[in-house]
Design a protein around this motif. Structure first.
Motif: not given
Length: 318
Positions: A37-58
């Protein structure tokens, strides 16, 4: 130009510095998106081990904020369905997007979600398909840069091509498009969302376009083609990368490790950016990069760069 800017240009070496690293303490979870972000903070999204291209449920996900002292926020979000997630900070909360919103999968769905500091969804909206950049400015506006596949689907209408860049209000209303100011913006190669101004280099001619809160302020031609990053400090400009660094070449047997930094001035008086010199991007120890950057986030005179390791970020400062 001032003597200070001239000295700044002469002192610029193109050498990266270590910036931030996401701690390796999240078990089987994986980093599926990150930004700075503008303040130089690292913003990250952490998720359960999933394959993004095959996600078919939340799936379950958490948003992290990493500062100089380590993790300063760890927020569990409502379940996500983003196949190609993106994230940035928005106020005390976050904005999360799915880069793809294709007609053959889920037309007209809301693929951007504004999240409060407690992880709950504040609002959501459809920002179109083929998002390449997701950056928030100091006023809370959400900037989305698109590839040349970008299009917006609105209920009851035909697909509308998106001209490379858009600015959205935090409530999801569209605030601005380049077409409002007559600028052709087919693909947003480089985007820099700063504290007061935004800059971009759109395909196909790659001019340096300066945008303020009212719209396009200036358009200046450049000789650099295909830059993936853009740093600005007053009249001083640096372009990170160019076509010759990464485009396919049959003569190459291994991927190119060359990343060119072009430094110049945007006030030469003839409506063009004058490139003064070029130099190679180097790692903190002076060696060549391990390959082409996987992600570049530009904020005013700083570019934050990530290579293959999703946990580690470097800084290039102009």
């Amino acid at each position: 130009m001032s003597d200070a800017h001239r000295l700044r240009a002469e002192a610029f070496t193109g050498r990266l510095q270590p910036w931030a690293r996401i701690p390796g303490c999240f078990g089987d979870s994986q980093i599926v998106a990150s930004s700075v972000d503008l303040d130089g903070r690292l913003i990250a999204l952490i998720a359960d081990a999933v394959a993004h291209a095959t996600v078919d449920r939340p799936y379950r996900a958490r948003a992290l904020v990493v500062g100089p002292s380590g993790v300063t926020a760890d927020v569990e979000l409502e379940p996500l369905d983003a196949e190609y997630p993106m994230i940035d900070a928005l106020g005390d909360g976050f904005v999360v997007a799915d880069a793809r919103n294709r007609r053959q999968t889920a037309p007209r769905r809301h693929n951007v979600r504004v999240v409060g500091p407690d992880g709950s969804t504040v609002t959501s909206f459809n920002a179109g398909d083929a998002i390449e950049h997701l950056l928030v400015d100091r006023s809370g506006n959400i900037w989305t840069g698109y590839s040349d596949e970008g299009e917006l689907l609105i209920a009851g209408s035909s697909p509308r091509p998106l001209p490379g860049l858009g600015r959205w209000k935090p409530d999801g209303n569209l605030a601005w498009l380049p077409a409002y100011d007559g600028v052709g913006w087919m693909d947003c190669y480089a985007l820099n969302v700063g504290a007061k101004l935004t800059w971009g280099c759109p395909y196909t001619e790659f001019p340096l376009v300066t945008v303020d809160r009212k719209g396009v302020r200036s358009v200046r031609g450049t000789s650099v083609r295909g830059a993936r990053g853009l740093l600005v400090a007053g009249p001083l400009v640096a372009f990170l990368g160019e076509y010759d660094d990464y485009r396919h070449d049959r003569r190459r047997t291994v991927p190119s490790r060359q990343v060119t930094v072009s430094i110049g001035w945007n006030d030469d008086g003839d409506g063009r950016v004058s490139v003064e010199r070029k130099l190679p991007l180097t790692m903190p120890d002076g060696s060549a990069p391990p390959g082409q950057p996987r992600q570049i986030v530009c904020r005013d005179d700083r570019a934050f760069v990530r290579f293959d390791d999703p946990r580690e970020w470097f800084l290039l400062e102009l």
